[in-house]
Design a protein around this motif. Sequence first.
Motif, PDB file in Angstrom:
ATOM      1  N   VAL A  63       0.866  -1.183   0.000  1.00  0.00           N
ATOM      2  CA  VAL A  63       0.000   0.000   0.000  1.00  0.00           C
ATOM      3  C   VAL A  63       0.903   1.233   0.000  1.00  0.00           C
ATOM      4  O   VAL A  63       2.072   1.160   0.391  1.00  0.00           O
ATOM      5  N   PRO A  64       0.379   2.385  -0.430  1.00  0.00           N
ATOM      6  CA  PRO A  64       1.175   3.615  -0.380  1.00  0.00           C
ATOM      7  C   PRO A  64       1.387   4.063   1.076  1.00  0.00           C
ATOM      8  O   PRO A  64       0.558   3.777   1.947  1.00  0.00           O
ATOM      9  N   PRO A  65       2.489   4.775   1.352  1.00  0.00           N
ATOM     10  CA  PRO A  65       2.764   5.216   2.724  1.00  0.00           C
ATOM     11  C   PRO A  65       1.640   6.035   3.357  1.00  0.00           C
ATOM     12  O   PRO A  65       1.348   5.850   4.543  1.00  0.00           O
ATOM     13  N   ALA A  66       1.011   6.912   2.613  1.00  0.00           N
ATOM     14  CA  ALA A  66      -0.058   7.731   3.191  1.00  0.00           C
ATOM     15  C   ALA A  66      -1.222   6.863   3.666  1.00  0.00           C
ATOM     16  O   ALA A  66      -1.789   7.092   4.736  1.00  0.00           O
ATOM     17  N   GLU A  67      -1.562   5.842   2.875  1.00  0.00           N
ATOM     18  CA  GLU A  67      -2.643   4.928   3.265  1.00  0.00           C
ATOM     19  C   GLU A  67      -2.240   4.118   4.497  1.00  0.00           C
ATOM     20  O   GLU A  67      -3.033   3.931   5.419  1.00  0.00           O
ATOM     21  N   TYR A  68      -1.008   3.652   4.516  1.00  0.00           N
ATOM     22  CA  TYR A  68      -0.511   2.888   5.657  1.00  0.00           C
ATOM     23  C   TYR A  68      -0.549   3.730   6.926  1.00  0.00           C
ATOM     24  O   TYR A  68      -0.981   3.270   7.984  1.00  0.00           O
ATOM     25  N   GLU A  69      -0.106   4.970   6.828  1.00  0.00           N
ATOM     26  CA  GLU A  69      -0.092   5.858   7.991  1.00  0.00           C
ATOM     27  C   GLU A  69      -1.505   6.131   8.497  1.00  0.00           C
ATOM     28  O   GLU A  69      -1.762   6.078   9.703  1.00  0.00           O
ATOM     29  N   THR A  70      -2.433   6.390   7.591  1.00  0.00           N
ATOM     30  CA  THR A  70      -3.828   6.629   7.976  1.00  0.00           C
ATOM     31  C   THR A  70      -4.398   5.417   8.697  1.00  0.00           C
ATOM     32  O   THR A  70      -5.008   5.541   9.756  1.00  0.00           O
ATOM     33  N   THR A  71      -4.187   4.245   8.135  1.00  0.00           N
ATOM     34  CA  THR A  71      -4.678   3.005   8.751  1.00  0.00           C
ATOM     35  C   THR A  71      -4.053   2.793  10.120  1.00  0.00           C
ATOM     36  O   THR A  71      -4.738   2.415  11.079  1.00  0.00           O
ATOM     37  N   HIS A  72      -2.760   3.059  10.221  1.00  0.00           N
ATOM     38  CA  HIS A  72      -2.062   2.895  11.500  1.00  0.00           C
ATOM     39  C   HIS A  72      -2.676   3.782  12.571  1.00  0.00           C
ATOM     40  O   HIS A  72      -2.984   3.318  13.666  1.00  0.00           O
TER      41      HIS A  72
END
Length: 110
Positions: free
Chosen positions: A88-97
Amino acid sequence: MIHHSDAGSQYTSFRLATHLAAEQIAASIGTVGDALDNALMESTIGLYKTELIKPQRPWKALSDVELATAEYVDWYNHRQLHGEIGHVPPAEYETTHYQSTQKQQVTATI
């Protein structure tokens, strides 16, 4: 703002120190001989140069590099899939985290 670098002569020069001070940028220099200090940054810069800078040269103007860099950063953070974080893209990963680590709010009803 902080400008962090290794202890190379170009980063410890009086000229750079004067420029940083004039722009109210704090200088931060890593420890001498500590290869781990900037390894991630050097890896990122290497990827940026390999994927963007070298394939598109010669560049006609600095503004062309600035625009291409902004577009590259947006692509890298919002559309580029990264295998180390589940494709997944970093922005999506960060949001999910951050969504998964937020504490549940308890509300009382009267």
